[in-house]
Design a protein around this motif. Structure first.
Motif, short mmCIF file in Angstrom:
data_model
loop_
_atom_site.label_atom_id
_atom_site.label_comp_id
_atom_site.label_asym_id
_atom_site.label_seq_id
_atom_site.Cartn_x
_atom_site.Cartn_y
_atom_site.Cartn_z
N PHE A 9 0.86 -1.19 0.00
CA PHE A 9 0.00 0.00 0.00
C PHE A 9 0.89 1.23 0.00
O PHE A 9 1.76 1.40 0.85
N ASP A 10 0.69 2.10 -0.98
CA ASP A 10 1.57 3.24 -1.18
C ASP A 10 0.69 4.48 -1.34
O ASP A 10 0.68 5.11 -2.40
N ASP A 11 -0.07 4.79 -0.29
CA ASP A 11 -1.00 5.91 -0.37
C ASP A 11 -1.90 5.81 -1.60
O ASP A 11 -2.14 6.82 -2.28
N HIS A 12 -2.36 4.62 -1.89
CA HIS A 12 -3.31 4.43 -3.00
C HIS A 12 -4.54 5.31 -2.76
O HIS A 12 -5.02 5.44 -1.63
N GLU A 13 -5.06 5.88 -3.85
CA GLU A 13 -6.22 6.77 -3.69
C GLU A 13 -7.50 5.99 -3.35
O GLU A 13 -8.34 6.45 -2.59
N ARG A 14 -7.64 4.82 -3.99
CA ARG A 14 -8.89 4.09 -3.80
C ARG A 14 -8.71 2.61 -4.12
O ARG A 14 -8.03 2.26 -5.08
N VAL A 15 -9.32 1.75 -3.31
CA VAL A 15 -9.32 0.31 -3.59
C VAL A 15 -10.78 -0.15 -3.51
O VAL A 15 -11.46 0.09 -2.52
N THR A 16 -11.24 -0.76 -4.60
CA THR A 16 -12.65 -1.17 -4.68
C THR A 16 -12.74 -2.69 -4.75
O THR A 16 -12.12 -3.31 -5.61
N PHE A 17 -13.54 -3.26 -3.85
CA PHE A 17 -13.75 -4.71 -3.84
C PHE A 17 -15.08 -4.98 -4.53
O PHE A 17 -16.10 -4.39 -4.19
N CYS A 18 -15.04 -5.86 -5.55
CA CYS A 18 -16.22 -6.08 -6.38
C CYS A 18 -16.66 -7.54 -6.24
O CYS A 18 -15.85 -8.45 -6.45
N ARG A 19 -17.94 -7.76 -5.94
CA ARG A 19 -18.43 -9.12 -5.78
C ARG A 19 -19.81 -9.24 -6.42
O ARG A 19 -20.66 -8.35 -6.25
N ASP A 20 -19.99 -10.29 -7.19
CA ASP A 20 -21.32 -10.61 -7.72
C ASP A 20 -21.52 -12.12 -7.58
O ASP A 20 -20.90 -12.90 -8.31
N ALA A 21 -22.35 -12.50 -6.63
CA ALA A 21 -22.51 -13.92 -6.30
C ALA A 21 -23.10 -14.70 -7.47
O ALA A 21 -22.74 -15.85 -7.71
N ALA A 22 -24.00 -14.06 -8.23
CA ALA A 22 -24.69 -14.78 -9.31
C ALA A 22 -23.71 -15.29 -10.36
O ALA A 22 -23.86 -16.40 -10.88
#
Ligand code: NAD
Length: 357
Positions: A9-22
């Motif tokens: 982690f290097d001062d990342h602006e944003r981290v998005t976790f994406c999940r779609d169970a279907a």
């Protein structure tokens, strides 16, 4: 999973976790920096040992993209995505469309494209749901399509520059090169090298790819554990990262390491290990920038293929500048490149802050 305390982690602006169970989609999109423009970087499909391993990889790769885009002079910040091959992974069009929805939700702060495990066809599927995607089939007279041949051309120009600098040779005729991984990038690199008269040794976990390189380019086959230790002029890692380590470097029998894989050094200290061993290292994110140059030309438009090739060819002189600076200062090439990249990003960040105040 702890993003903020991950060593990558290097001062990342944003981290998005994406999940779609279907559809079984499990993905992470990391935006390291948007100082120079939208965070651009490919999407990797991989079977990770754990969620933490996927997070660590995407953080490392996205930081690398910031540096790569900065050094290639692009109006792109750095980002990357990984799609995890979990047991419920379907690989369906619906999964990739869902990924496209997540990219769209970021509203242009992240632009995706191909990386390991991806294809132009998958990019077209993602593009059904978002326009923030590149690496699509080229329109006549315009840049675009699979970035791998351009990546390979940039590596070829980088090898030429390294050979000139380190070995004082103008021609690649008779040069011996060991290529680890003959997938998209490695295959096209072998093609360029073979046309220039180089003698190739290759290894790949897929025997069909080794056979193809043998049939088409007369490449010799080496074992998976032997490819990096071949006695050759150049080792070109074109598979996965972290292969240059405190263990592998002392066993190298080459003068130059110059290849396409991202994050070849396990740690920054391995750059110094290479320099101390008298091996010239072409920083990976500089030499493998050809693909993202192609992506940028496609995304922003107005450029034909010949101009893309001109921009990619500039990787040769850019590396020569880094090699010369390293020789002058006594610092490893990776340290020089990191500093140059960080300076470019810092200047852009300061300019942004100046505009806001
Ligand atoms: P790819 O999946 O098409 O090719 C990788 C090849 O490496 C495959 O043939 C695979 O079987 C082989 N491989 C995997 N592990 C191996 C091992 N241990 N030993 C030998 N072979 C092994 O991927 P690619 O698009 O050619 O990318 C290769 C590398 O270049 C990756 O690190 C990628 O991030 C980097 N890269 C690719 C691009 C691009 O334009 N595709 C651009 C910049 C960087």
């Amino acid at each position: 999973m702890a993003a903020f305390s991950d060593p990558a982690f290097d001062d990342h602006e944003r981290v998005t976790f994406c999940r779609d169970a279907a559809t079984g989609l499990k993905a992470i999109i990391a935006i390291h920096s948007t100082a120079l423009g939208p965070a651009a970087g490919g999407c990797r499909l991989w079977n990770y040992a754990s969620d933490d391993a996927a997070l660590h990889d995407v953080l490392r790769l996205s930081q690398g993209m910031s540096y790569k885009n900065a050094m290639a002079g692009l109006k792109f910040g750095g980002g990357k995505a990984v799609i995890m091959k979990t047991p419920d992974f379907s690989g369906s069009d619906a999964l990739y469309e869902k990924f496209g929805d997540f990219v769209q939700q970021l509203n242009g702060s992240y632009v995706t494209a191909e990386d390991v495990g991806m294809s132009v066809r998958i990019m077209e599927t993602i593009a059904r749901r978002t326009r923030f995607v590149s690496g699509l089939p080229p329109k006549a007279g315009h840049a675009g399509g699979d970035p791998s041949p351009k990546t390979a051309f940039g590596i070829f120009k980088g090898i030429e520059a390294a050979v000139r600098f380190k070995l004082g040779r103008e021609s690649l005729k008779g040069l011996t090169v060991a290529v680890q991984g003959v997938g998209n990038v490695g295959y096209y690199l072998c093609q360029y090298l073979s046309q220039a008269g180089a003698k190739l040794t290759v290894a790949d976990i897929d025997p069909a790819r080794v056979k193809k390189a043998g049939d088409e380019f007369g490449a010799k086959a080496a074992g998976l554990d032997d490819i990096l230790t071949q006695k050759v002029d150049v080792v070109a890692p074109c598979a996965l990262g972290a292969i240059l380590t405190s263990e592998s470097i002392p066993k190298l029998r080459t003068s130059i390491v110059a290849g396409g894989a991202n994050n070849q050094l396990a740690t920054s200290a391995d750059g110094k290990r290479l320099a101390d061993a008298g091996i010239l290292y072409a920083p990976d994110y500089v030499i493998n920038g050809g693909g993202i140059i192609n992506v940028a030309c496609e995304y922003y438009g107005g450029v034909d293929d010949a101009e893309v090739m001109n921009q990619v060819a500039a990787i040769g002189p850019r590396l020569t500048g880094i090699f010369a600076e390293a020789k002058k200062s006594g610092e490893p090439t990776n340290v020089i490149a990191d500093r140059m990249a960080r300076d470019i990003i810092s200047r852009a960040t300061a300019k942004q802050a100046g505009k806001r105040s």
